[in-house]
Design a protein around this motif. Structure first.
Motif: not given
Length: 411
Positions: A84-87, A128-137, A170-172, A219-220
């Motif tokens: 869902k994070d990368s959807a 893929c950028y959404s999947h690897t998104w860094n919240k702090e950065l 989304h990432v699969t 991936l969780k």
């Protein structure tokens, strides 16, 4: 995340990787009044535009280099992400924006599929950028590049040029440095969305300078359905490895393949001379050598990505258009795309390259045509050729077509 596509070439901002941005550079001068500005020679405007674009691009590269300090040393250091994070859901408003529609329209009053390929490539990167998104950065420290297009299956023959198109994905599946992204395209027509295509892309993560591999978030999996999707990704990976090891460039043909090749030779042998050099075509056949089409592209900065290399979607569009033209000329009628398989990105294409494209009808069966497009760059100074991509397209036509027959081992 919802995105609205408003053009066909997208640059991902290093300040906000999670949003598609258009970069508009306005060239103006405070010393000139409006009439004088309008009379400014076009060549000078172009020079100013190029200088500003180069300056902004160099600044963006410098900012990306500074992100190297945030790279993980192992995958265990990174937080797990869900599907869902990368959807992502993106809309292409062809129904409400006539100006945009003009960029997608072909002369058959349908949508240029090459443009859809560009959009899919952009969307896969965004996923893929959404999947690897860094919240702090508040950004992703990684560079994402397309490794291959595993498969695109068409669900609809006609894409209407005046109806909105919806992209979802989304990432699969993830490995240590690679990501599989699946996308679905549908179109709003007659009051409902209908399926257009399903696509599977494989992307790889690189460091901010795009020089070496980088680790990505694991991936969780949250449900049995997601576990099944992930398992299919594992199967896809195994299949790709097996296919790569079975390449004719690495191993000899299997027994079944050798028999097929020998039968093709016997069917074209001139029985009057019984000579290897004396060959004849059977009825309703064409030599494979006569089913080719070639093209050339000069790679301009307009088609570059944030790494100052040619955008992969542009390469796919050009290869598809050449492959379609080859199938059209071979069949003598308009072909319809059925599937896209095994698009491999072997080497990046630099700005200023001479890109040679070679299309070949390599197989026919019934009403279907298999076309292979090979692209390579030519260094005009050394005259060396380097393969960059290989594309495979399957088309369908509405009338009988001749068989293609190889005249030599290589076609």
């Amino acid at each position: 995340m919802l995105v609205v596509f408003t053009g066909t070439v997208y640059l991902f901002s290093v300040h906000c990787i999670n949003v598609l941005l258009h970069i508009n550079v306005h060239c103006s001068s405070k010393q000139l009044d409006q009439p004088e500005k309008e009379m400014l020679p076009l060549c000078i405007k172009c020079c100013i535009f190029s200088i500003l674009m180069y300056r902004d691009h160099q600044q963006a590269l410098a900012e990306r280099t500074s992100l190297s300090q945030y790279l993980a040393q192992s995958q265990d250091e990174l937080p797990a992400k869900t599907m869902k994070d990368s959807a992502v859901e993106a809309h292409l408003p062809l129904g409400s924006q006539p100006a945009l529609r003009e960029k997608y329209l072909n002369y058959h009053n349908s949508v240029r599929f090459g443009r859809i390929l560009e959009d899919l490539d952009s969307l896969a990167v965004l996923i893929c950028y959404s999947h690897t998104w860094n919240k702090e950065l508040k950004r992703s420290p990684l560079s994402i590049v397309t490794a291959l297009v595993d498969k695109i299956d068409m669900r609809k023959n006609i894409i209407y040029p005046d109806c909105d198109i919806k992209f979802t994905g989304h990432v699969t599946w993830v490995g240590k440095t690679s990501i599989e992204a699946k996308m679905h395209v549908s179109q709003y027509h007659d009051g409902a969305y209908t399926d257009v295509l399903d696509a599977t892309f494989v992307m790889v993560a690189r460091d901010p300078d795009n020089k070496r591999a980088a680790f990505i978030n694991p991936l969780k999996l949250e449900s049995p359905e997601e576990k099944a999707i992930f398992q299919q990704g594992e199967i896809n990976k195994t299949r790709r490895v097996e296919l790569s090891t079975a390449s004719l460039l690495k191993v000899a043909p299997a027994a079944e393949e050798r028999t097929l090749i020998h039968n093709l030779f016997l069917n074209t042998l001139d029985t009057r001379t019984v000579s290897f050099r004396s060959r004849i075509l059977s009825p309703n056949s064409v030599w494979m050598e006569d089913a080719k089409m070639k093209g050339l592209e000069i790679c301009h900065p307009q088609e570059r990505n944030i790494f100052n290399r040619i955008f992969g979607g542009f390469l796919m569009r050009k290869a598809y258009e050449l492959g379609w033209a080859n199938a059209c000329a071979f069949a003598g009628c308009r072909p319809t795309l059925v599937a896209v398989d095994d698009i491999v990105f072997r080497k990046p294409v630099e700005i200023g390259s001479l890109l040679l494209l070679s299309s070949q009808v390599c197989y026919t069966e019934g009403l279907h045509i298999q076309v292979r497009v090979h692209t390579e760059v030519l260094d005009p100074l050394s005259r060396q050729h380097s393969t960059t991509n290989v594309f495979h397209f399957t088309f369908c036509v509405e009338k009988d077509i001749p068989a293609v027959v190889p005249q030599s081992y290589g076609g």
